[in-house]
Design an enzyme around this catalytic site. Structure first.
Site, PDB file in Angstrom:
ATOM      1  NE  ARG A 115      -3.506  -0.509   2.531  1.00  0.00           N
ATOM      2  CZ  ARG A 115      -3.727  -0.561   3.843  1.00  0.00           C
ATOM      3  NH1 ARG A 115      -3.562   0.484   4.608  1.00  0.00           N
ATOM      4  NH2 ARG A 115      -4.096  -1.689   4.384  1.00  0.00           N
ATOM      5  CE1 TYR A 116       0.753   4.406   3.754  1.00  0.00           C
ATOM      6  CE2 TYR A 116       0.765   2.144   4.553  1.00  0.00           C
ATOM      7  CZ  TYR A 116       0.248   3.422   4.586  1.00  0.00           C
ATOM      8  OH  TYR A 116      -0.778   3.720   5.440  1.00  0.00           O
ATOM      9  NE  ARG A 119       5.544   2.423   4.945  1.00  0.00           N
ATOM     10  CZ  ARG A 119       4.789   3.460   5.322  1.00  0.00           C
ATOM     11  NH1 ARG A 119       4.032   3.401   6.378  1.00  0.00           N
ATOM     12  NH2 ARG A 119       4.819   4.577   4.666  1.00  0.00           N
ATOM     13  CB  CYS A 128      -5.694 -16.051  15.184  1.00  0.00           C
ATOM     14  SG  CYS A 128      -5.276 -14.804  13.956  1.00  0.00           S
ATOM     15  CB  CYS A 132     -10.079 -10.257  17.339  1.00  0.00           C
ATOM     16  SG  CYS A 132      -8.464 -10.659  18.040  1.00  0.00           S
ATOM     17  CB  CYS A 135     -10.645 -10.202  12.564  1.00  0.00           C
ATOM     18  SG  CYS A 135      -9.251 -10.546  11.460  1.00  0.00           S
ATOM     19  NE  ARG A 137      -4.758  -8.553   6.571  1.00  0.00           N
ATOM     20  CZ  ARG A 137      -3.766  -8.137   7.361  1.00  0.00           C
ATOM     21  NH1 ARG A 137      -3.318  -8.906   8.331  1.00  0.00           N
ATOM     22  NH2 ARG A 137      -3.211  -6.977   7.157  1.00  0.00           N
ATOM     23  CG  ASP A 297      -9.755  -1.260   9.606  1.00  0.00           C
ATOM     24  OD1 ASP A 297      -9.440  -0.062   9.585  1.00  0.00           O
ATOM     25  OD2 ASP A 297      -8.935  -2.193   9.703  1.00  0.00           O
ATOM     26  CG  ASP A 334      -5.498   1.318   7.590  1.00  0.00           C
ATOM     27  OD1 ASP A 334      -5.094   1.943   6.588  1.00  0.00           O
ATOM     28  OD2 ASP A 334      -4.970   0.273   8.011  1.00  0.00           O
ATOM     29  CE  LYS A 341      -1.896   1.204   9.341  1.00  0.00           C
ATOM     30  NZ  LYS A 341      -1.375   0.391   8.229  1.00  0.00           N
TER      31      LYS A 341
HETATM   32  C1  LIG Z   1      -0.818  -0.684   8.225  1.00  0.00           C
HETATM   33  C2  LIG Z   1      -0.080  -1.184   7.055  1.00  0.00           C
HETATM   34  C3  LIG Z   1       1.278  -0.895   6.910  1.00  0.00           C
HETATM   35  C4  LIG Z   1       2.110  -0.192   7.950  1.00  0.00           C
HETATM   36  O1  LIG Z   1       1.800   1.124   8.179  1.00  0.00           O
HETATM   37  P1  LIG Z   1       2.705   1.962   9.189  1.00  0.00           P
HETATM   38  O2  LIG Z   1       2.002   3.276   9.257  1.00  0.00           O
HETATM   39  O3  LIG Z   1       4.086   2.042   8.598  1.00  0.00           O
HETATM   40  O4  LIG Z   1       2.729   1.242  10.501  1.00  0.00           O
HETATM   41  C5  LIG Z   1       1.898  -1.319   5.761  1.00  0.00           C
HETATM   42  N1  LIG Z   1       1.244  -1.998   4.805  1.00  0.00           N
HETATM   43  C6  LIG Z   1      -0.052  -2.299   4.920  1.00  0.00           C
HETATM   44  C7  LIG Z   1      -0.715  -3.062   3.841  1.00  0.00           C
HETATM   45  C8  LIG Z   1      -0.752  -1.910   6.066  1.00  0.00           C
HETATM   46  O5  LIG Z   1      -2.045  -2.247   6.205  1.00  0.00           O
END
Ligand SMILES: *Cc1c(COP(=O)(O)O)cnc(C)c1O
Length: 375
Positions: A115-116, A119, A128, A132, A135, A137, A297, A334, A341
């Protein structure tokens, strides 16, 4: 044994050595209405909810340890609200989504979500210790696939290898700590081979729901497989900081693994200032840094657990200035659809004019801040 909740002991047939064994805890997780009814006095909503969860939707699983944290007589117990299904799970409300974070659309390789730019999130297993009820997911956890083999994860790992802009890999699930120590170690070692990945985050709720899992052997294996691992955990209520949970956190911290906590803001569980204050103070006291307070969410079937956005902002305004900075998380939404986020919070800027900004302190004082003269 010390720290073991009282209600788990009455009429019990297990040995202390079993109770302390994470595999025994996982194997004896309660997964059906009958099991829940034997341990707790269920009300009608919980009984209907459990029957429905067994037939369709998010499965039930509660470890004996987490079940023992539940108040057996009070359906409003904050632990019970997190793990026991309710009738309201059948109710759809405006904005509900099955995949609220649009993860399916952001899957760049099997089991890998991006998504970024820098990362990625790897779904290593669907299992799990406790499912929860809130959840995010719920669409995929507990579907029977279990831990993904290294071969099944290899396309995701190859994708990361081919993308040098990725510096951070979040190993998630499900709960990756439900996998064997050997499997966790192999996965971390494989990620360790990818030079441009600077660090790994291991996202696990086991310190909360299955603290017996955090053995010295596991901590050592994590540290030796990837020494730049951060543990991301998920405490939502101060009652979860039991003696066993605090021991689990101490083991991780003593092994040199930094621990961050993501709390989900849940109606009737932790949506009041005293509960959050006690939780965040308790976490820092266990060397766990409160990282995010997450607005829930909009997952289908969780409307009864959600708070309005303004509630989170009010709670942050209350905590600001009253709680150490290291105990105060960021409030995050989110965004639905998976666009990322967004941090939100009280607005402390009252006005800005001619290089003079008026700030409001936590006590309500108004203070002027002068910008330097512009050349
Ligand atoms: C939440 C999330 C992250 C991490 O976000 P941070 O703000 O860096 O903690 C990275 N990838 C995905 C798909 C996420 O849902």
């Amino acid at each position: 044994m010390p720290g073991q909740p009282q209600n788990s002991r009455e009429g019990s047939r297990f040995r202390d050595s079993d109770w302390c064994d994470w595999r025994w805890q996982a194997q004896h997780a309660v997964t059906d209405l009958q099991g829940l009814d034997d341990a707790l006095t269920l009300n009608e909503s919980e009984r209907v909810g459990a029957a429905r969860a067994m037939a369709a939707g998010l499965p039930i699983s509660v470890t004996p340890y987490y079940l023992a944290l539940c108040d057996p007589l009070d359906p409003d117990c904050p632990i019970r609200r997190q793990c026991i299904p309710r009738l309201e799970e059948a109710i759809a409300i405006r904005g509900d989504l099955r995949d609220p974070l649009g993860e399916q659309a952001h899957e760049v390789a099997p089991h890998l979500i991006q998504r970024y730019p820098d990362r990625v999130l790897l779904i290593a297993t669907d299992r799990c210790g406790v499912y929860c009820r809130f959840c995010t997911r719920s669409r995929l956890v507990g579907d029977g696939g279990g831990a993904r083999s290294m071969a099944a994860l290899e396309p995701a790992l190859a994708w990361i290898e081919a993308h040098p802009e990725v510096h951070d890999v979040i190993v998630s699930g499900g709960d990756p700590c439900l996998m064997s120590t050997g499997r966790i170690a192999r996965l971390l070692r494989r990620i360790r081979e990818i030079e441009h990945v600077d660090y790994v985050r291991l996202a696990t709720r086991t310190p909360v729901t299955l603290p017996q899992r955090i053995t010295d052997e596991l901590c050592t294996a994590i540290r030796e497989s990837h020494e730049r691992t951060w543990v991301m955990t998920h405490f939502n209520h101060p009652k979860e900081l039991s003696e066993e949970a605090r021991t689990a956190c101490a083991r991780l911290a003593d092994a040199g693994l930094p621990i961050m906590n993501q709390t989900v803001l849940l109606r009737g569980v932790n949506d009041d200032p005293q509960t959050l204050e006690a939780l965040f103070r308790g976490l820092v006291g266990s060397r766990v840094r409160p990282y995010y307070l997450l607005q829930m969410d909009p997952v289908s079937g969780t409307g009864h657990l959600r708070t309005p956005l303004r509630r989170g902002i009010e709670l942050m305004a209350f905590l600001q200035g009253r709680l150490s900075g290291i105990a105060l998380p960021k409030l995050i939404v989110d965004t639905p659809g998976g666009l990322g986020k967004v941090p939100i919070g009280p607005n402390y800027i009252r006005s800005t004019r001619d290089g003079v900004t008026v700030l409001e302190t936590f006590r309500g004082d108004l203070v002027q801040y002068y910008d330097p003269a512009e050349n």
